[in-house]
Scaffold this motif. Structure first.
Motif, PDB file in Angstrom:
ATOM      1  N   VAL A  88       0.833  -1.205   0.000  1.00  0.00           N
ATOM      2  CA  VAL A  88       0.000   0.000   0.000  1.00  0.00           C
ATOM      3  C   VAL A  88       0.869   1.258   0.000  1.00  0.00           C
ATOM      4  N   ASP A  89       1.916   1.256   0.807  1.00  0.00           N
ATOM      5  CA  ASP A  89       2.795   2.427   0.867  1.00  0.00           C
ATOM      6  C   ASP A  89       3.394   2.745  -0.501  1.00  0.00           C
ATOM      7  N   ASP A  90       3.895   1.725  -1.188  1.00  0.00           N
ATOM      8  CA  ASP A  90       4.511   1.949  -2.495  1.00  0.00           C
ATOM      9  C   ASP A  90       3.469   2.358  -3.541  1.00  0.00           C
ATOM     10  N   ALA A  91       2.280   1.773  -3.439  1.00  0.00           N
ATOM     11  CA  ALA A  91       1.223   2.121  -4.397  1.00  0.00           C
ATOM     12  C   ALA A  91       0.854   3.589  -4.281  1.00  0.00           C
ATOM     13  N   CYS A  92       0.807   4.086  -3.057  1.00  0.00           N
ATOM     14  CA  CYS A  92       0.384   5.465  -2.848  1.00  0.00           C
ATOM     15  C   CYS A  92       1.482   6.479  -3.142  1.00  0.00           C
ATOM     16  N   LYS A  93       2.675   6.007  -3.471  1.00  0.00           N
ATOM     17  CA  LYS A  93       3.730   6.903  -3.934  1.00  0.00           C
ATOM     18  C   LYS A  93       3.604   7.193  -5.432  1.00  0.00           C
ATOM     19  N   ILE A  94       2.767   6.416  -6.098  1.00  0.00           N
ATOM     20  CA  ILE A  94       2.549   6.629  -7.525  1.00  0.00           C
ATOM     21  C   ILE A  94       1.656   7.853  -7.704  1.00  0.00           C
ATOM     22  N   THR A  95       2.097   8.788  -8.492  1.00  0.00           N
ATOM     23  CA  THR A  95       1.333  10.019  -8.704  1.00  0.00           C
ATOM     24  C   THR A  95       0.624  10.000 -10.040  1.00  0.00           C
ATOM     25  N   ARG A 128      -6.129   9.254   0.099  1.00  0.00           N
ATOM     26  CA  ARG A 128      -7.192   8.700   0.940  1.00  0.00           C
ATOM     27  C   ARG A 128      -7.001   7.206   1.168  1.00  0.00           C
ATOM     28  N   ILE A 129      -6.455   6.503   0.172  1.00  0.00           N
ATOM     29  CA  ILE A 129      -6.165   5.074   0.357  1.00  0.00           C
ATOM     30  C   ILE A 129      -5.232   4.882   1.543  1.00  0.00           C
TER      31      ILE A 129
END
Length: 268
Positions: A88-95, A128-129
């Protein structure tokens, strides 16, 4: 898509918008059955669903839905593809900006207009994720433990033996009280919301629960089908695995000697 809309979009965006691979939804019951966390977040007209393993925080399945047109569709579909088996952490670094660069036909020409509102909205959604996942993870762990307990008590010989010993140690009154407590907790509210209810008539042989449907449930086809299955399933999983629910047959209350027209029985 109209020509005005597509004229500023890359061919990659247009192709994905026509045939997205990750459009759809994931329901909570699916996540619960698998012992996984479900994060579903919405921003503007885009909703994204992530099914996540709470043990390692990796995203196992993704879906999205939007009425927002080709830009949201392309951004969301690409995002869902990129985050498979990612934490989740890495996914939310995607802009959204990095996704836009991937969607360009040529590096120098933008795939999506710089002032497109979907860019900022997509970034808000990923933020938000990250915010919602900790709570969803904790809930998933609790549900998983509950499901494992239910499986042990209902599907293993050792668990059933324990359940039998506990159930048989109770008096009939105590057994009915425990059933009534669970019905009040998980069933009555739903029935009463639709104008119905049920009454416990008896508990026979320690496992045959006799009930009478009331109000809107009386004579309702659903009460004898899906509703009955739900009640019995809830009681088996949460009270005693060997319970069988038997609705009262309306014909049981008819005097067999009475006239079919409602008159008194004839004298012989």
């Amino acid at each position: 898509m109209s020509e005005d809309v597509t004229s500023t979009l890359s061919q990659k965006v247009q192709d994905i918008a026509k045939s997205p691979k990750y459009r759809g939804a994931i329901f909570q019951i699916e996540a619960d059955e698998k012992g996984l966390a479900l994060v579903d977040v919405k921003e503007a007209s885009l909703k994204v669903y992530l099914m996540i393993d709470p043990d390692c925080d990796k995203i196992l399945e993704t879906r999205f839905f939007t009425y927002g047109g080709p830009v949201f569709t392309a951004l969301a579909d690409t995002f869902c593809k990129k985050i498979q088996m990612v934490t989740v952490d890495d996914a939310c670094k995607i802009t959204a900006e990095s996704i836009e660069e991937e969607l360009r036909d040529v590096p120098e020409v933008r795939a999506i207009a710089a002032d497109a509102p979907e860019i900022g909205q997509m970034n808000k959604l990923t933020a938000r994720i990250l915010e919602e996942y900790p709570e969803k993870k904790a809930t998933a762990i609790i549900i998983r433990e509950k499901m494992e307990r239910i499986k042990y008590r209902t599907q293993t010989a050792e668990g059933r033996a324990e359940a039998d010993a506990e159930w048989n140690a109770m008096t009939k009154i105590q057994q009915i009280e425990k059933i009534e407590e669970w019905l009040h907790k998980s069933v009555r509210g739903t029935l009463q919301g639709d104008g119905g209810d049920l009454e416990i008539l008896d508990l026979v042989d320690g496992n045959r629960l006799k009930i009478r449907f009331q109000g809107a449930c009386a004579g309702c086809g659903s009460a004898m089908g899906g509703t009955l299955f739900y009640i019995e399933d809830e009681l088996k999983n949460n009270v005693y695995y060997n319970l069988v629910v038997e609705p009262e047959d309306p014909l049981d209350n008819i005097n067999p000697d009475a006239s079919v027209f409602g008159g008194e029985p004839s004298e012989t």
